[in-house]
Scaffold this motif. Structure first.
Motif, mmCIF file in Angstrom:
data_model
loop_
_atom_site.group_PDB
_atom_site.id
_atom_site.type_symbol
_atom_site.label_atom_id
_atom_site.label_comp_id
_atom_site.label_asym_id
_atom_site.label_seq_id
_atom_site.Cartn_x
_atom_site.Cartn_y
_atom_site.Cartn_z
ATOM 1 N N GLU A 1 1.037 -1.178 -0.198
ATOM 2 C CA GLU A 1 0.859 0.139 -0.092
ATOM 3 C C GLU A 1 0.865 1.337 -0.132
ATOM 4 O O GLU A 1 0.846 1.919 -1.022
ATOM 5 C CB GLU A 1 -1.149 -0.559 0.987
ATOM 6 C CG GLU A 1 -2.081 0.965 1.226
ATOM 7 C CD GLU A 1 -2.714 1.767 0.046
ATOM 8 O OE1 GLU A 1 -3.319 2.510 -0.021
ATOM 9 O OE2 GLU A 1 -2.899 0.103 -0.380
ATOM 10 N N LYS A 2 1.711 1.368 1.228
ATOM 11 C CA LYS A 2 2.999 2.085 1.082
ATOM 12 C C LYS A 2 3.358 2.535 -0.434
ATOM 13 O O LYS A 2 3.474 3.616 -1.083
ATOM 14 C CB LYS A 2 3.488 2.144 1.603
ATOM 15 C CG LYS A 2 4.505 3.696 1.707
ATOM 16 C CD LYS A 2 6.005 3.120 2.698
ATOM 17 C CE LYS A 2 7.337 2.117 1.598
ATOM 18 N NZ LYS A 2 8.166 1.869 3.309
ATOM 19 N N GLN A 3 3.704 1.661 -1.225
ATOM 20 C CA GLN A 3 4.182 1.943 -2.583
ATOM 21 C C GLN A 3 3.301 1.965 -3.592
ATOM 22 O O GLN A 3 3.664 2.815 -4.386
ATOM 23 C CB GLN A 3 5.502 0.234 -3.057
ATOM 24 C CG GLN A 3 6.251 -0.433 -2.191
ATOM 25 C CD GLN A 3 7.212 0.738 -2.423
ATOM 26 O OE1 GLN A 3 7.351 1.474 -3.941
ATOM 27 N NE2 GLN A 3 7.827 1.131 -1.041
ATOM 28 N N SER A 4 2.209 2.067 -3.302
ATOM 29 C CA SER A 4 1.942 1.906 -4.139
ATOM 30 C C SER A 4 1.038 3.601 -4.493
ATOM 31 O O SER A 4 0.455 4.249 -5.518
ATOM 32 C CB SER A 4 -0.068 1.434 -3.919
ATOM 33 O OG SER A 4 -1.172 1.376 -4.574
ATOM 34 N N MET A 5 0.868 3.823 -2.559
ATOM 35 C CA MET A 5 1.282 5.451 -2.664
ATOM 36 C C MET A 5 1.515 6.786 -3.093
ATOM 37 O O MET A 5 1.825 7.943 -3.441
ATOM 38 C CB MET A 5 0.481 5.874 -0.776
ATOM 39 C CG MET A 5 -0.185 5.293 -0.419
ATOM 40 S SD MET A 5 -1.133 6.119 1.165
ATOM 41 C CE MET A 5 0.182 4.657 1.914
ATOM 42 N N ILE A 6 2.647 5.788 -3.309
ATOM 43 C CA ILE A 6 4.473 6.329 -4.345
ATOM 44 C C ILE A 6 4.104 6.468 -5.025
ATOM 45 O O ILE A 6 4.381 7.896 -6.214
ATOM 46 C CB ILE A 6 5.652 5.683 -3.675
ATOM 47 C CG1 ILE A 6 5.618 5.875 -2.263
ATOM 48 C CG2 ILE A 6 6.762 6.577 -3.459
ATOM 49 C CD1 ILE A 6 6.993 5.322 -1.275
ATOM 50 N N LYS A 7 3.823 5.770 -5.688
ATOM 51 C CA LYS A 7 3.599 5.072 -6.836
ATOM 52 C C LYS A 7 2.578 6.645 -7.393
ATOM 53 O O LYS A 7 2.999 7.504 -8.569
ATOM 54 C CB LYS A 7 3.448 4.961 -7.807
ATOM 55 C CG LYS A 7 4.454 2.849 -8.436
ATOM 56 C CD LYS A 7 3.660 1.876 -8.376
ATOM 57 C CE LYS A 7 5.200 0.668 -8.025
ATOM 58 N NZ LYS A 7 4.668 -0.573 -8.180
ATOM 59 N N GLU A 8 1.299 6.735 -7.181
ATOM 60 C CA GLU A 8 -0.087 7.446 -7.375
ATOM 61 C C GLU A 8 0.685 9.139 -6.919
ATOM 62 O O GLU A 8 0.640 10.114 -7.419
ATOM 63 C CB GLU A 8 -0.653 7.491 -6.343
ATOM 64 C CG GLU A 8 -2.431 8.324 -6.841
ATOM 65 C CD GLU A 8 -3.058 8.179 -6.189
ATOM 66 O OE1 GLU A 8 -4.452 8.471 -5.989
ATOM 67 O OE2 GLU A 8 -3.493 6.796 -5.388
ATOM 68 N N LEU A 9 1.469 9.493 -6.013
ATOM 69 C CA LEU A 9 2.356 10.760 -5.968
ATOM 70 C C LEU A 9 3.714 10.925 -6.931
ATOM 71 O O LEU A 9 3.354 11.906 -7.396
ATOM 72 C CB LEU A 9 2.931 10.233 -4.210
ATOM 73 C CG LEU A 9 3.350 12.017 -3.985
ATOM 74 C CD1 LEU A 9 2.576 13.438 -3.933
ATOM 75 C CD2 LEU A 9 3.878 11.901 -2.825
ATOM 76 N N ASN A 10 4.100 9.796 -6.946
ATOM 77 C CA ASN A 10 4.967 10.246 -8.590
ATOM 78 C C ASN A 10 4.007 10.520 -9.536
ATOM 79 O O ASN A 10 4.823 11.440 -10.479
ATOM 80 C CB ASN A 10 6.042 8.776 -8.830
ATOM 81 C CG ASN A 10 7.215 8.580 -7.741
ATOM 82 O OD1 ASN A 10 7.553 9.336 -6.782
ATOM 83 N ND2 ASN A 10 6.926 7.134 -7.343
ATOM 84 N N SER A 11 3.324 9.961 -9.836
ATOM 85 C CA SER A 11 2.074 9.951 -11.329
ATOM 86 C C SER A 11 1.757 11.761 -11.261
ATOM 87 O O SER A 11 1.632 12.432 -12.302
ATOM 88 C CB SER A 11 0.789 9.393 -11.224
ATOM 89 O OG SER A 11 -0.625 9.449 -10.080
ATOM 90 N N TYR A 12 1.050 11.945 -9.519
ATOM 91 C CA TYR A 12 1.187 13.534 -10.207
ATOM 92 C C TYR A 12 2.495 14.273 -9.913
ATOM 93 O O TYR A 12 1.918 15.461 -10.559
ATOM 94 C CB TYR A 12 0.416 13.233 -8.549
ATOM 95 C CG TYR A 12 -1.100 13.411 -7.969
ATOM 96 C CD1 TYR A 12 -2.112 14.481 -9.250
ATOM 97 C CD2 TYR A 12 -1.182 12.216 -7.464
ATOM 98 C CE1 TYR A 12 -3.051 13.510 -8.993
ATOM 99 C CE2 TYR A 12 -2.656 11.901 -7.142
ATOM 100 C CZ TYR A 12 -3.283 12.060 -7.910
ATOM 101 O OH TYR A 12 -4.535 12.227 -8.408
ATOM 102 N N VAL A 13 3.526 13.663 -9.743
ATOM 103 C CA VAL A 13 4.594 14.687 -9.615
ATOM 104 C C VAL A 13 4.651 14.810 -11.259
ATOM 105 O O VAL A 13 4.944 15.529 -11.510
ATOM 106 C CB VAL A 13 6.240 14.255 -8.750
ATOM 107 C CG1 VAL A 13 6.959 14.797 -9.914
ATOM 108 C CG2 VAL A 13 5.671 13.735 -7.069
ATOM 109 N N ALA A 14 5.321 13.766 -12.364
ATOM 110 C CA ALA A 14 5.016 13.799 -13.585
ATOM 111 C C ALA A 14 3.979 14.818 -14.010
ATOM 112 O O ALA A 14 4.117 16.083 -14.905
ATOM 113 C CB ALA A 14 5.405 12.256 -13.790
ATOM 114 N N LEU A 15 2.583 14.763 -14.038
ATOM 115 C CA LEU A 15 1.237 15.591 -14.378
ATOM 116 C C LEU A 15 2.028 17.101 -13.584
ATOM 117 O O LEU A 15 2.103 16.832 -14.437
ATOM 118 C CB LEU A 15 0.707 15.443 -13.592
ATOM 119 C CG LEU A 15 -0.883 15.866 -14.386
ATOM 120 C CD1 LEU A 15 -0.795 15.405 -15.913
ATOM 121 C CD2 LEU A 15 -1.705 15.486 -13.333
#
Length: 271
Positions: free
Chosen positions: A84-98
């Motif tokens: 779940e933590k990795q999932s949240m990090i990936k989701e945050l990375n997607s917003y950073v890329a956006l």
């Protein structure tokens, strides 16, 4: 998926806050597409950046709590929480890329790395906190952010040590000052005792002086009386026929007077 993972109240609260921020980020980027004014777009981008910073802080806090509870959880639960933590990090990375994409569209080719330390508010340095968006991948951004988070943790630990040392020095100083204050109090008490003793001694000396002066006066008076008596005796011896000098009571009359008294007594007896 997250709803089926058993979490402690602390983890559940942090997880809920992260999800709320993710929903706010999604809505914010949707609104950003509808904004045409560049100044309003920049303001909206700043608000979204702040939310991303808060998300990174919460992810870090989530990871800290997860490590603290790792010994109390089963391996399966720990694996689910880590996923779940990795999932949240990936989701945050997607917003950073956006965000990088929108910043590039707005003409700003530089992306600031987010400050992860709670309570740290310094301006990012050029070599650590500013990277060209086109030269960094999402993973590089996350790695740089995690590195900055570790540096911030170390700075916080150093600050805690400084505070503890300062408190220890303050405690020692307070104890020293208290000891000095007590010592000064004892000195003042001793001085008061000495001053009282000096006053008593002064009064005693004055009293003795008055007694000595009285005794001297009495002795002088007695001396004058004795001198007067001696003087009268001497005068009576030298001038026995002087009628102006009275006889001293209890003192025998001169020899001649005693002879006349004897003759008078004999005449009286003959008659």
């Amino acid at each position: 998926m997250a709803s089926n993972i058993p979490m402690s109240p602390q983890l559940e609260q942090i997880h809920g806050e992260i999800r709320d921020h993710f929903r706010a980020l999604a809505n914010g980027f949707q609104k950003l597409d509808k904004i045409k004014d560049s100044s309003r777009q920049s303001k909206q981008m700043e608000e979204l950046t702040d939310k991303m910073r808060e998300c990174k802080r919460l992810v870090k806090e989530f990871d800290r709590e997860l490590k603290d509870e790792e010994a109390r959880n089963s391996p399966q639960v720990n694996k689910q929480l880590n996923d779940e933590k990795q999932s949240m990090i990936k989701e945050l990375n997607s917003y950073v890329a956006l965000r990088k994409t929108y910043m590039s569209t707005l003409g700003n080719k530089k992306v600031e790395l987010f400050d992860m330390g709670a309570g740290v508010s310094g301006e990012p340095t050029p070599e650590d906190n500013v990277q060209v968006a086109s030269s960094m991948s999402n993973q590089e951004l996350v790695d740089a952010g995690m590195k900055r988070m570790d540096e911030t943790d170390q700075a916080i630990e150093r600050s805690k040590q400084v505070v503890e040392q300062t408190l220890e020095v303050g405690t020692q100083t307070a104890a020293t000052l208290k000891g000095q204050t007590d010592q000064m109090g004892r000195v003042v008490n001793h001085l008061d005792t000495i001053q009282f003793s000096i006053k008593k001694a002064s009064q005693l000396v004055k009293e003795i002086g008055r007694q000595v002066a009285t005794d001297k006066c009495i002795m002088m008076f007695l001396f004058l009386i004795v001198c007067g008596v001696v003087a009268i005796i001497i005068v009576k011896i030298v001038h026995p026929n002087n009628k102006d000098i009275r006889d001293i009571p209890g003192l025998a009359p001169p020899a001649q007077s005693r002879k006349l008294l004897y003759l008078r007594n004999q005449e009286y007896m003959g008659k």
